[in-house]
Motif scaffolding. Structure first.
Motif, short mmCIF file in Angstrom:
data_model
loop_
_atom_site.label_atom_id
_atom_site.label_comp_id
_atom_site.label_asym_id
_atom_site.label_seq_id
_atom_site.Cartn_x
_atom_site.Cartn_y
_atom_site.Cartn_z
N ALA A 71 0.88 -1.21 0.02
CA ALA A 71 0.02 0.16 -0.13
C ALA A 71 1.05 1.27 0.04
O ALA A 71 0.58 2.23 -0.84
N ARG A 72 1.98 1.05 0.55
CA ARG A 72 2.82 2.25 0.76
C ARG A 72 3.44 2.80 -0.61
O ARG A 72 3.62 3.72 -0.90
N ILE A 73 4.07 1.45 -1.13
CA ILE A 73 4.67 1.58 -2.42
C ILE A 73 3.88 2.06 -3.34
O ILE A 73 4.09 2.94 -4.09
N VAL A 74 2.40 1.80 -3.42
CA VAL A 74 1.48 2.22 -4.48
C VAL A 74 1.17 3.65 -4.20
O VAL A 74 1.12 4.51 -5.11
N LEU A 75 1.12 4.41 -2.82
CA LEU A 75 0.99 5.65 -2.70
C LEU A 75 1.95 6.37 -3.02
O LEU A 75 1.83 7.92 -3.26
N GLY A 76 3.24 6.14 -2.95
CA GLY A 76 4.47 6.64 -3.33
C GLY A 76 4.62 7.88 -2.56
O GLY A 76 4.61 7.84 -1.43
N ARG A 77 5.09 9.12 -3.14
CA ARG A 77 5.49 10.16 -2.58
C ARG A 77 4.35 10.83 -1.66
O ARG A 77 4.52 11.79 -0.74
N THR A 83 -1.61 12.00 7.08
CA THR A 83 -1.21 12.14 8.78
C THR A 83 -1.13 10.31 8.91
O THR A 83 -1.77 9.62 8.33
N PRO A 84 -0.70 10.22 10.33
CA PRO A 84 -0.67 8.84 10.65
C PRO A 84 -2.02 8.12 10.64
O PRO A 84 -2.30 7.16 10.09
N GLU A 85 -3.26 9.08 11.16
CA GLU A 85 -4.46 8.56 10.94
C GLU A 85 -4.78 8.37 9.39
O GLU A 85 -5.58 7.03 9.04
N GLN A 86 -4.62 8.99 8.70
CA GLN A 86 -4.82 8.73 7.09
C GLN A 86 -3.99 7.56 6.55
O GLN A 86 -4.58 6.93 5.93
N GLN A 87 -3.01 7.44 7.09
CA GLN A 87 -2.03 6.19 6.59
C GLN A 87 -2.76 5.06 7.22
O GLN A 87 -2.94 4.00 6.28
N GLU A 88 -3.24 4.95 8.22
CA GLU A 88 -3.82 3.68 8.98
C GLU A 88 -4.83 3.46 8.05
O GLU A 88 -5.12 2.09 7.72
N GLU A 89 -5.94 4.45 7.87
CA GLU A 89 -7.35 4.04 7.22
C GLU A 89 -6.87 3.88 5.65
O GLU A 89 -7.53 3.01 5.09
N TYR A 90 -5.96 4.48 5.31
CA TYR A 90 -5.51 4.08 3.62
C TYR A 90 -5.13 2.74 3.44
O TYR A 90 -5.69 2.11 2.43
N VAL A 91 -4.47 2.22 4.42
CA VAL A 91 -3.91 0.81 4.37
C VAL A 91 -5.10 -0.14 4.63
O VAL A 91 -5.38 -0.82 3.66
N ASP A 92 -6.08 0.19 5.45
CA ASP A 92 -7.22 -0.74 5.30
C ASP A 92 -8.02 -0.57 4.28
O ASP A 92 -8.60 -1.63 3.59
N LEU A 93 -8.32 0.44 3.46
CA LEU A 93 -8.89 0.79 2.54
C LEU A 93 -8.29 0.16 1.12
O LEU A 93 -9.07 -0.53 0.28
N PHE A 94 -7.06 0.26 1.28
CA PHE A 94 -6.36 -0.44 -0.06
C PHE A 94 -6.69 -1.92 0.13
O PHE A 94 -6.96 -2.49 -1.14
N TYR A 95 -6.39 -2.30 1.26
CA TYR A 95 -6.62 -3.75 1.19
C TYR A 95 -8.14 -4.28 0.76
O TYR A 95 -8.07 -5.24 0.11
N ARG A 96 -9.05 -3.48 1.38
CA ARG A 96 -10.46 -3.97 0.97
C ARG A 96 -10.64 -3.63 -0.69
O ARG A 96 -11.24 -4.59 -1.14
N TYR A 97 -10.07 -2.66 -0.97
CA TYR A 97 -10.12 -2.44 -2.74
C TYR A 97 -9.62 -3.51 -3.29
O TYR A 97 -10.36 -4.07 -4.28
N ILE A 98 -8.54 -4.14 -2.99
CA ILE A 98 -7.82 -5.06 -3.79
C ILE A 98 -8.62 -6.24 -3.77
O ILE A 98 -8.90 -7.01 -5.00
N VAL A 99 -9.10 -6.63 -2.82
CA VAL A 99 -9.87 -7.60 -2.59
C VAL A 99 -11.33 -7.87 -3.05
O VAL A 99 -11.62 -8.71 -4.06
N ASP A 100 -11.68 -6.68 -2.79
CA ASP A 100 -13.13 -6.30 -3.66
C ASP A 100 -12.95 -6.66 -5.24
O ASP A 100 -13.67 -7.13 -6.00
#
Length: 198
Positions: A71-77, A83-100
């Motif tokens: 997820a971090r590689i994909v988000l890049g720069r 923010t740390p809160e956005q990073q945490e939510e993004y990782v969760d959403l990225f996982y759900r996005y890939i699976v779905d």
């Protein structure tokens, strides 16, 4: 998006095989041969319901997909702009996005086969494993796997389909969403909507 470039089943094979749980003691070529074979077996199981196969694929993602790293590689720069809160939510959403995205294509399987045809060293700890996904009566799809070994554990870090990197493809898509507004929240809103988390 990679799904526009290849058949639905090929896309599922590529992503699911990439993120099955790898065995640390295996050589990269053996790892990919096992993962591709397992993906085919899951797809070809006619006794399993759609819900059962989806659950199995999600379990495999959870086992072997290093969600925070990819997820971090994909988000890049843009990772540093979140923010740390956005990073945490993004990782969760990225996982759900890939699976779905990819489990939605499971029912399109119709006898595809998977074969590893070679490998190429990329560095001391990285190898490019080359494979073919063969469609019955159609051309073979070339799929390359970047396998990185760290501390004795092999992990796939990218999949290249007919010369197109999945990581770079998703990075371009996500970056386009962020660049229109200048903030990561726009991407989070899009991912929430696409995954039903909004």
């Amino acid at each position: 998006m990679i799904g526009r470039l290849v058949s639905p089943v090929a896309a599922v094979l590529v992503v699911v095989a990439a993120f099955l749980s790898p065995a640390a003691a295996q050589e990269p070529r053996e790892l990919i041969e096992e993962l591709g074979g397992e993906a085919i077996r899951v797809l070809a199981n006619e006794d399993a319901s759609e819900e059962q196969r989806q659950a199995r694929f999600e379990a495999l993602f959870q086992e072997g997909f290093d969600v925070p790293l990819v997820a971090r590689i994909v988000l890049g720069r843009y990772w540093r702009a979140a923010t740390p809160e956005q990073q945490e939510e993004y990782v969760d959403l990225f996982y759900r996005y890939i699976v779905d995205t990819y489990t939605a294509r499971l029912n399109a399987y119709s006898g595809q086969t998977f074969e590893v045809v070679g490998q190429q060293p990329l560095g001391d700890d990285e190898v490019l494993v080359k494979s073919l996904i063969k469609e019955p009566g159609g051309p073979a799809l070339k799929v390359d796997w970047r396998v990185l070994t760290r501390e004795g554990e092999a992990r796939i870090v990218d999949v290249i389909v007919e010369g197109v990197s999945m990581a770079i493809t998703h990075r371009s898509e996500f970056g386009s969403v962020i660049s229109k507004t200048g903030n990561v929240e726009a991407l989070l809103e899009r991912l929430r909507a696409q995954t039903g988390q909004g």
